[in-house]
Design a protein around this motif. Sequence first.
Motif, PDB file in Angstrom:
ATOM      1  N   ILE A 110     -54.933 -53.455 -34.979  1.00  0.00           N
ATOM      2  CA  ILE A 110     -54.707 -54.707 -35.706  1.00  0.00           C
ATOM      3  C   ILE A 110     -54.075 -55.730 -34.776  1.00  0.00           C
ATOM      4  N   GLY A 111     -54.554 -56.956 -34.855  1.00  0.00           N
ATOM      5  CA  GLY A 111     -53.933 -58.067 -34.135  1.00  0.00           C
ATOM      6  C   GLY A 111     -53.502 -59.113 -35.144  1.00  0.00           C
ATOM      7  N   ALA A 112     -52.345 -59.718 -34.948  1.00  0.00           N
ATOM      8  CA  ALA A 112     -51.847 -60.696 -35.921  1.00  0.00           C
ATOM      9  C   ALA A 112     -51.117 -61.829 -35.219  1.00  0.00           C
ATOM     10  N   SER A 113     -51.206 -63.009 -35.801  1.00  0.00           N
ATOM     11  CA  SER A 113     -50.401 -64.123 -35.305  1.00  0.00           C
ATOM     12  C   SER A 113     -48.974 -63.955 -35.835  1.00  0.00           C
ATOM     13  N   SER A 114     -48.076 -64.828 -35.419  1.00  0.00           N
ATOM     14  CA  SER A 114     -46.639 -64.595 -35.621  1.00  0.00           C
ATOM     15  C   SER A 114     -46.211 -64.430 -37.073  1.00  0.00           C
ATOM     16  N   VAL A 115     -46.659 -65.323 -37.963  1.00  0.00           N
ATOM     17  CA  VAL A 115     -46.183 -65.268 -39.351  1.00  0.00           C
ATOM     18  C   VAL A 115     -46.629 -63.992 -40.057  1.00  0.00           C
ATOM     19  N   PRO A 116     -47.931 -63.708 -40.133  1.00  0.00           N
ATOM     20  CA  PRO A 116     -48.309 -62.448 -40.796  1.00  0.00           C
ATOM     21  C   PRO A 116     -47.835 -61.214 -40.041  1.00  0.00           C
ATOM     22  N   GLY A 117     -47.818 -61.289 -38.710  1.00  0.00           N
ATOM     23  CA  GLY A 117     -47.405 -60.136 -37.918  1.00  0.00           C
ATOM     24  C   GLY A 117     -45.944 -59.789 -38.080  1.00  0.00           C
ATOM     25  N   THR A 118     -45.117 -60.788 -38.378  1.00  0.00           N
ATOM     26  CA  THR A 118     -43.671 -60.580 -38.485  1.00  0.00           C
ATOM     27  C   THR A 118     -43.192 -60.445 -39.921  1.00  0.00           C
ATOM     28  N   TYR A 119     -43.806 -61.191 -40.846  1.00  0.00           N
ATOM     29  CA  TYR A 119     -43.253 -61.277 -42.201  1.00  0.00           C
ATOM     30  C   TYR A 119     -44.149 -60.695 -43.296  1.00  0.00           C
ATOM     31  N   VAL A 120     -45.396 -60.375 -42.987  1.00  0.00           N
ATOM     32  CA  VAL A 120     -46.309 -59.830 -43.999  1.00  0.00           C
ATOM     33  C   VAL A 120     -46.677 -58.378 -43.717  1.00  0.00           C
ATOM     34  N   LEU A 121     -47.073 -58.096 -42.490  1.00  0.00           N
ATOM     35  CA  LEU A 121     -47.660 -56.798 -42.179  1.00  0.00           C
ATOM     36  C   LEU A 121     -46.692 -55.616 -42.096  1.00  0.00           C
ATOM     37  N   PRO A 122     -45.481 -55.755 -41.561  1.00  0.00           N
ATOM     38  CA  PRO A 122     -44.628 -54.571 -41.410  1.00  0.00           C
ATOM     39  C   PRO A 122     -44.453 -53.756 -42.687  1.00  0.00           C
ATOM     40  N   GLU A 123     -44.113 -54.411 -43.784  1.00  0.00           N
ATOM     41  CA  GLU A 123     -43.927 -53.689 -45.052  1.00  0.00           C
ATOM     42  C   GLU A 123     -45.250 -53.135 -45.562  1.00  0.00           C
ATOM     43  N   MET A 124     -46.317 -53.939 -45.412  1.00  0.00           N
ATOM     44  CA  MET A 124     -47.636 -53.502 -45.871  1.00  0.00           C
ATOM     45  C   MET A 124     -48.112 -52.289 -45.084  1.00  0.00           C
ATOM     46  N   LEU A 125     -47.898 -52.277 -43.762  1.00  0.00           N
ATOM     47  CA  LEU A 125     -48.334 -51.154 -42.930  1.00  0.00           C
ATOM     48  C   LEU A 125     -47.560 -49.884 -43.265  1.00  0.00           C
ATOM     49  N   SER A 126     -46.316 -50.045 -43.659  1.00  0.00           N
ATOM     50  CA  SER A 126     -45.527 -48.887 -44.075  1.00  0.00           C
ATOM     51  C   SER A 126     -46.136 -48.253 -45.321  1.00  0.00           C
ATOM     52  N   SER A 127     -46.534 -49.078 -46.287  1.00  0.00           N
ATOM     53  CA  SER A 127     -47.170 -48.575 -47.507  1.00  0.00           C
ATOM     54  C   SER A 127     -48.524 -47.953 -47.204  1.00  0.00           C
ATOM     55  N   PHE A 128     -49.277 -48.596 -46.315  1.00  0.00           N
ATOM     56  CA  PHE A 128     -50.601 -48.093 -45.947  1.00  0.00           C
ATOM     57  C   PHE A 128     -50.491 -46.721 -45.287  1.00  0.00           C
ATOM     58  N   SER A 129     -49.497 -46.556 -44.441  1.00  0.00           N
ATOM     59  CA  SER A 129     -49.314 -45.285 -43.737  1.00  0.00           C
ATOM     60  C   SER A 129     -48.964 -44.151 -44.701  1.00  0.00           C
ATOM     61  N   LYS A 130     -48.266 -44.475 -45.781  1.00  0.00           N
ATOM     62  CA  LYS A 130     -47.941 -43.456 -46.772  1.00  0.00           C
ATOM     63  C   LYS A 130     -49.196 -43.020 -47.530  1.00  0.00           C
ATOM     64  N   LEU A 131     -50.098 -43.981 -47.788  1.00  0.00           N
ATOM     65  CA  LEU A 131     -51.338 -43.663 -48.484  1.00  0.00           C
ATOM     66  C   LEU A 131     -52.328 -42.923 -47.594  1.00  0.00           C
ATOM     67  N   TYR A 132     -52.308 -43.265 -46.287  1.00  0.00           N
ATOM     68  CA  TYR A 132     -53.265 -42.673 -45.337  1.00  0.00           C
ATOM     69  C   TYR A 132     -52.498 -42.129 -44.128  1.00  0.00           C
ATOM     70  N   PRO A 133     -51.789 -41.032 -44.322  1.00  0.00           N
ATOM     71  CA  PRO A 133     -50.930 -40.504 -43.243  1.00  0.00           C
ATOM     72  C   PRO A 133     -51.691 -40.040 -42.004  1.00  0.00           C
ATOM     73  N   GLN A 134     -52.998 -39.766 -42.142  1.00  0.00           N
ATOM     74  CA  GLN A 134     -53.777 -39.310 -40.988  1.00  0.00           C
ATOM     75  C   GLN A 134     -54.330 -40.471 -40.151  1.00  0.00           C
ATOM     76  N   ILE A 135     -54.142 -41.690 -40.640  1.00  0.00           N
ATOM     77  CA  ILE A 135     -54.645 -42.869 -39.919  1.00  0.00           C
ATOM     78  C   ILE A 135     -53.538 -43.445 -39.050  1.00  0.00           C
ATOM     79  N   SER A 136     -53.815 -43.601 -37.779  1.00  0.00           N
ATOM     80  CA  SER A 136     -52.850 -44.250 -36.884  1.00  0.00           C
ATOM     81  C   SER A 136     -53.211 -45.729 -36.759  1.00  0.00           C
ATOM     82  N   VAL A 137     -52.202 -46.562 -36.751  1.00  0.00           N
ATOM     83  CA  VAL A 137     -52.401 -48.017 -36.690  1.00  0.00           C
ATOM     84  C   VAL A 137     -51.559 -48.590 -35.565  1.00  0.00           C
TER      85      VAL A 137
END
Length: 295
Positions: A93-120
């Motif tokens: 994943i590539g992100a610009s500053s706003v989504p990369g800093t303030y949107v994605l971190p929490e979302m990626l944490s939730s995604f990793s819980k749903l798909y623990p075998q997927i590395s991001v």
Amino acid sequence: MLKLQVIELLDKHKRITSVAEHLGLKQPTVSFHMKSMEQELGVQLFYSRGGKVHLTEAGQSLNHYAKKINALVQEAERVVKEFDERGSGHLKIGASSVPGTYVLPEMLSSFSKLYPQISVSLTVRPTPVIQEMLLNHEIDIGIMSAEPFQWSPLVGETLCEDELVFFFNPNHRFARQELLHPEFLNEVPFILHGQESSTRTMTLNWAKTLGVKLKPVMEMDSLEAIKQAVMTGESVSVISKIAIAKELLRGELSCRSIPQNPFKRYIYFTYNADRIRSSLFDSFLSCLYDSVRSF
């Protein structure tokens, strides 16, 4: 394919020993591939200087395509693994500053819980850099703040609006104004974003359109650094409202809409049209849509 990896790594590291170590080969094997490429193409690709290996002009031309081919091969391997019944795989994943800093971190944490075998993996860079990485197949997905765009072969799906605002210390005189008029911004100490920032571009275009004479006193690449400078001083700057949501709630910052602003910016889910969309790809997008509903 190994030869193309060799030329790309030589351009990066400039030493045969480093390339051999990276590829798990012996130095004579790397040298053999170098000579083999020159013999096959009938042109000199490499030269030595100061104990380092450099690419000739022809070598640089070949490396231009080697990078694209190597990136495509890596992307193909990642996409194929997304179809693994065990649900394994890797998303870049590539992100610009706003989504990369303030949107994605929490979302990626939730995604990793749903798909623990997927590395991001997440790379945060300015929007033009993310765009280039998508075009070169270096990443699978881009999450970018940008004005409406058409960057064929890139496909963009709108996630939400990314409203830009003027922001300042709560004790600033602007905090007593319900509305800011363009002339209020003349000669006010102003902090500019870095050269590659889309926020900077839109800010300067707005000022030019309305004849506002901004007074830049600082230039910063970091959103957090800009926030701290504004919070503790008399300067004003422009920022995504998403980026200061928590500070606004705590009363640590104040903001006002940009007056007479004709520019709209959105956060886009972006990918290269040449990339195959797997179920994993769409699952990531679904999680992302759920995440941005609160913005």
